[in-house]
Design a protein around this motif. Sequence first.
Motif, PDB file in Angstrom:
ATOM      1  N   MET A   1       0.833  -1.169   0.000  1.00 15.82           N
ATOM      2  CA  MET A   1       0.000   0.000   0.000  1.00 15.82           C
ATOM      3  C   MET A   1       0.885   1.241   0.000  1.00 15.82           C
ATOM      4  O   MET A   1       1.758   1.386   0.831  1.00 15.82           O
ATOM      5  N   SER A   2       0.653   2.127  -0.924  1.00 19.61           N
ATOM      6  CA  SER A   2       1.425   3.352  -1.044  1.00 19.61           C
ATOM      7  C   SER A   2       0.762   4.458  -0.225  1.00 19.61           C
ATOM      8  O   SER A   2      -0.447   4.645  -0.284  1.00 19.61           O
ATOM      9  N   ARG A   3       1.589   5.190   0.513  1.00 17.81           N
ATOM     10  CA  ARG A   3       1.072   6.307   1.303  1.00 17.81           C
ATOM     11  C   ARG A   3       1.803   7.565   0.888  1.00 17.81           C
ATOM     12  O   ARG A   3       2.976   7.540   0.549  1.00 17.81           O
ATOM     13  N   ASP A   4       1.105   8.671   0.960  1.00 18.81           N
ATOM     14  CA  ASP A   4       1.720   9.953   0.648  1.00 18.81           C
ATOM     15  C   ASP A   4       2.245  10.588   1.927  1.00 18.81           C
ATOM     16  O   ASP A   4       1.636  10.473   2.986  1.00 18.81           O
ATOM     17  N   LEU A   5       3.359  11.276   1.784  1.00 15.92           N
ATOM     18  CA  LEU A   5       3.921  12.033   2.900  1.00 15.92           C
ATOM     19  C   LEU A   5       3.151  13.341   3.048  1.00 15.92           C
ATOM     20  O   LEU A   5       2.824  13.992   2.059  1.00 15.92           O
ATOM     21  N   ASN A   6       2.885  13.742   4.285  1.00 14.49           N
ATOM     22  CA  ASN A   6       2.351  15.082   4.476  1.00 14.49           C
ATOM     23  C   ASN A   6       3.543  16.052   4.497  1.00 14.49           C
ATOM     24  O   ASN A   6       4.704  15.624   4.450  1.00 14.49           O
ATOM     25  N   SER A   7       3.279  17.335   4.562  1.00 17.24           N
ATOM     26  CA  SER A   7       4.366  18.314   4.448  1.00 17.24           C
ATOM     27  C   SER A   7       5.364  18.215   5.601  1.00 17.24           C
ATOM     28  O   SER A   7       6.571  18.387   5.394  1.00 17.24           O
ATOM     29  N   THR A   8       4.895  17.907   6.783  1.00 19.22           N
ATOM     30  CA  THR A   8       5.805  17.784   7.934  1.00 19.22           C
ATOM     31  C   THR A   8       6.686  16.550   7.790  1.00 19.22           C
ATOM     32  O   THR A   8       7.904  16.609   8.028  1.00 19.22           O
ATOM     33  N   GLN A   9       6.098  15.438   7.411  1.00 20.15           N
ATOM     34  CA  GLN A   9       6.878  14.217   7.201  1.00 20.15           C
ATOM     35  C   GLN A   9       7.903  14.432   6.089  1.00 20.15           C
ATOM     36  O   GLN A   9       9.060  14.012   6.214  1.00 20.15           O
ATOM     37  N   ALA A  10       7.505  15.088   5.016  1.00 17.04           N
ATOM     38  CA  ALA A  10       8.417  15.347   3.900  1.00 17.04           C
ATOM     39  C   ALA A  10       9.575  16.246   4.335  1.00 17.04           C
ATOM     40  O   ALA A  10      10.720  16.033   3.925  1.00 17.04           O
ATOM     41  N   PHE A  11       9.290  17.238   5.167  1.00 17.68           N
ATOM     42  CA  PHE A  11      10.327  18.136   5.682  1.00 17.68           C
ATOM     43  C   PHE A  11      11.401  17.344   6.411  1.00 17.68           C
ATOM     44  O   PHE A  11      12.601  17.497   6.146  1.00 17.68           O
ATOM     45  N   TRP A  12      10.979  16.485   7.340  1.00 19.48           N
ATOM     46  CA  TRP A  12      11.954  15.740   8.150  1.00 19.48           C
ATOM     47  C   TRP A  12      12.636  14.629   7.352  1.00 19.48           C
ATOM     48  O   TRP A  12      13.832  14.400   7.515  1.00 19.48           O
ATOM     49  N   LEU A  13      11.899  13.963   6.479  1.00 17.41           N
ATOM     50  CA  LEU A  13      12.523  12.946   5.639  1.00 17.41           C
ATOM     51  C   LEU A  13      13.551  13.591   4.713  1.00 17.41           C
ATOM     52  O   LEU A  13      14.607  13.022   4.455  1.00 17.41           O
ATOM     53  N   GLY A  14      13.261  14.790   4.255  1.00 17.00           N
ATOM     54  CA  GLY A  14      14.218  15.527   3.431  1.00 17.00           C
ATOM     55  C   GLY A  14      15.509  15.807   4.185  1.00 17.00           C
ATOM     56  O   GLY A  14      16.603  15.629   3.647  1.00 17.00           O
ATOM     57  N   HIS A  15      15.390  16.225   5.434  1.00 17.65           N
ATOM     58  CA  HIS A  15      16.584  16.467   6.242  1.00 17.65           C
ATOM     59  C   HIS A  15      17.372  15.169   6.456  1.00 17.65           C
ATOM     60  O   HIS A  15      18.602  15.146   6.327  1.00 17.65           O
ATOM     61  N   LEU A  16      16.669  14.095   6.783  1.00 19.13           N
ATOM     62  CA  LEU A  16      17.351  12.819   7.003  1.00 19.13           C
ATOM     63  C   LEU A  16      18.024  12.320   5.724  1.00 19.13           C
ATOM     64  O   LEU A  16      19.150  11.801   5.764  1.00 19.13           O
ATOM     65  N   GLN A  50       5.979   4.672  11.129  1.00 18.09           N
ATOM     66  CA  GLN A  50       4.884   4.913  10.196  1.00 18.09           C
ATOM     67  C   GLN A  50       5.073   4.174   8.872  1.00 18.09           C
ATOM     68  O   GLN A  50       4.219   4.242   7.994  1.00 18.09           O
ATOM     69  N   GLY A  51       6.207   3.473   8.722  1.00 23.13           N
ATOM     70  CA  GLY A  51       6.415   2.635   7.548  1.00 23.13           C
ATOM     71  C   GLY A  51       7.063   3.313   6.357  1.00 23.13           C
ATOM     72  O   GLY A  51       7.006   2.780   5.252  1.00 23.13           O
ATOM     73  N   PHE A  52       7.669   4.474   6.572  1.00 22.63           N
ATOM     74  CA  PHE A  52       8.341   5.157   5.468  1.00 22.63           C
ATOM     75  C   PHE A  52       9.806   4.735   5.411  1.00 22.63           C
ATOM     76  O   PHE A  52      10.447   4.540   6.456  1.00 22.63           O
ATOM     77  N   PRO A  53      10.351   4.589   4.217  1.00 20.78           N
ATOM     78  CA  PRO A  53      11.768   4.206   4.096  1.00 20.78           C
ATOM     79  C   PRO A  53      12.667   5.377   4.484  1.00 20.78           C
ATOM     80  O   PRO A  53      12.611   6.446   3.890  1.00 20.78           O
ATOM     81  N   VAL A  54      13.464   5.171   5.510  1.00 20.65           N
ATOM     82  CA  VAL A  54      14.383   6.187   6.004  1.00 20.65           C
ATOM     83  C   VAL A  54      15.799   5.747   5.645  1.00 20.65           C
ATOM     84  O   VAL A  54      16.164   4.591   5.878  1.00 20.65           O
ATOM     85  N   PRO A  55      16.616   6.635   5.073  1.00 25.24           N
ATOM     86  CA  PRO A  55      17.973   6.245   4.698  1.00 25.24           C
ATOM     87  C   PRO A  55      18.803   5.908   5.932  1.00 25.24           C
ATOM     88  O   PRO A  55      18.563   6.450   7.023  1.00 25.24           O
ATOM     89  N   PRO A  56      19.757   5.003   5.769  1.00 26.98           N
ATOM     90  CA  PRO A  56      20.604   4.639   6.917  1.00 26.98           C
ATOM     91  C   PRO A  56      21.454   5.827   7.353  1.00 26.98           C
ATOM     92  O   PRO A  56      21.824   6.675   6.551  1.00 26.98           O
ATOM     93  N   ARG A  57      21.731   5.861   8.622  1.00 27.84           N
ATOM     94  CA  ARG A  57      22.573   6.924   9.178  1.00 27.84           C
ATOM     95  C   ARG A  57      24.029   6.711   8.827  1.00 27.84           C
ATOM     96  O   ARG A  57      24.488   5.578   8.696  1.00 27.84           O
ATOM     97  N   CYS A  58      24.743   7.808   8.739  1.00 31.02           N
ATOM     98  CA  CYS A  58      26.197   7.748   8.623  1.00 31.02           C
ATOM     99  C   CYS A  58      26.728   7.597  10.045  1.00 31.02           C
ATOM    100  O   CYS A  58      26.403   8.378  10.926  1.00 31.02           O
ATOM    101  N   ARG A  59      27.516   6.605  10.258  1.00 32.19           N
ATOM    102  CA  ARG A  59      28.083   6.355  11.593  1.00 32.19           C
ATOM    103  C   ARG A  59      29.572   6.689  11.565  1.00 32.19           C
ATOM    104  O   ARG A  59      30.260   6.440  10.585  1.00 32.19           O
TER     105      ARG A  59
END
Length: 66
Positions: A1-16, A50-59
Motif C-alpha cells: 500500500m502506497s502512502r503519501d507524505l504530508n508536508s511535515t513528514q516530507a520536511f523531516w525525511l528531506g533532512h534525514l 509509520q512505515g516510510f523508508p528512512v535512509p541509513p545513518r552515517c556512523r
Amino acid sequence: MSRDLNSTQAFWLGHLSYAAALQLPLSAYAETQAVTLADLMAWEKRLIVQGFPVPPRCRVAVEVVA
C-alpha cells in the motif's frame, strides 16, 4: 500500500535524506541546519514506525584510548 507524505513528514525525511547523502552523522548535520539532533532522531523513529523508508545513518567510528 502506497502512502503519501504530508508536508511535515516530507520536511523531516528531506533532512534525514540530505544528511545521509552528505554522509554526515545526524549530530554534525544538525549543527549546520536550523534543526536539533533530538528532533532529527525523533522524526527518524516516527517515520520508521509509520512505515516510510528512512535512509541509513552515517556512523562515525570512535576509538577510546584508556
